[in-house]
Structure formats: structure tokens, C-alpha cells
Motif scaffolding. Sequence first.
Motif, mmCIF file in Angstrom:
data_model
loop_
_atom_site.group_PDB
_atom_site.id
_atom_site.type_symbol
_atom_site.label_atom_id
_atom_site.label_comp_id
_atom_site.label_asym_id
_atom_site.label_seq_id
_atom_site.Cartn_x
_atom_site.Cartn_y
_atom_site.Cartn_z
ATOM 1 N N ASN A 83 1.923 1.826 -3.648
ATOM 2 C CA ASN A 83 0.571 2.405 -4.268
ATOM 3 C C ASN A 83 0.482 3.973 -3.904
ATOM 4 O OD1 ASN A 83 -0.479 1.212 -6.613
ATOM 5 N ND2 ASN A 83 -1.992 0.211 -5.259
ATOM 6 N N ARG A 84 0.487 4.105 -2.616
ATOM 7 C CA ARG A 84 0.533 5.476 -2.272
ATOM 8 C C ARG A 84 1.282 6.589 -3.098
ATOM 9 N NH1 ARG A 84 -0.280 3.616 2.863
ATOM 10 N NH2 ARG A 84 1.829 4.083 3.635
ATOM 11 N N GLU A 86 0.825 -1.246 -0.140
ATOM 12 C CA GLU A 86 -0.165 0.011 -0.033
ATOM 13 C C GLU A 86 1.014 1.355 0.177
ATOM 14 O OE1 GLU A 86 -2.707 2.558 -0.437
ATOM 15 O OE2 GLU A 86 -3.175 0.442 -0.869
#
Length: 83
Positions: free
Chosen positions: A62-63, A59
Motif C-alpha cells: 500500500n505504501r 502495508e
Amino acid sequence: MPLYMDVHTLGSAVSMDDVAMAHAADLQTQAAHDVQYLRYWVDEGAGRIFCLVDAPDAEAANRVHREAHGLVADEIFPVKEGA
């Protein structure tokens, strides 16, 4: 820190120049998330991009994409480097 390979499937052709600009934006954004984008590969005709990233988790990787240019990965795989 774990390594991940993320895959972007755009559905249409993409140029190396456009991917290079997106990668540059990732590099400007990554430090705030303790992420390091290491390399990328492009299949221009198929519109696929593969990014190798050192990140605390998928994550976080992806951020960086989301904040840098909005193009998040369709898939993210944990990987280990071999010879």
C-alpha cells in the motif's frame, strides 16, 4: 516473499490507459519498498482494479500505491499461486 492481491473499488468507470499509467508509477516506486507489482486486471465498467504484488507485507504494498499515485487499495488479501 508473500503474494498479495489488492482490490481497488473506484465507484465509477476506469480506463485501461489510466490504470496502465498508475501501474507504471508503481513500478518506478516499488524498489524502495522491496515490493514487486507483478500483474493487474481491470473491470473498466465497474471501476475495479486488482493487483498481484510480491511484498514483505500488505502495508509495504500500500505504501507503494500511496507514494506512486495516492490510490491505495480498499482490500488486500494474502494469496498463494496455484496451477
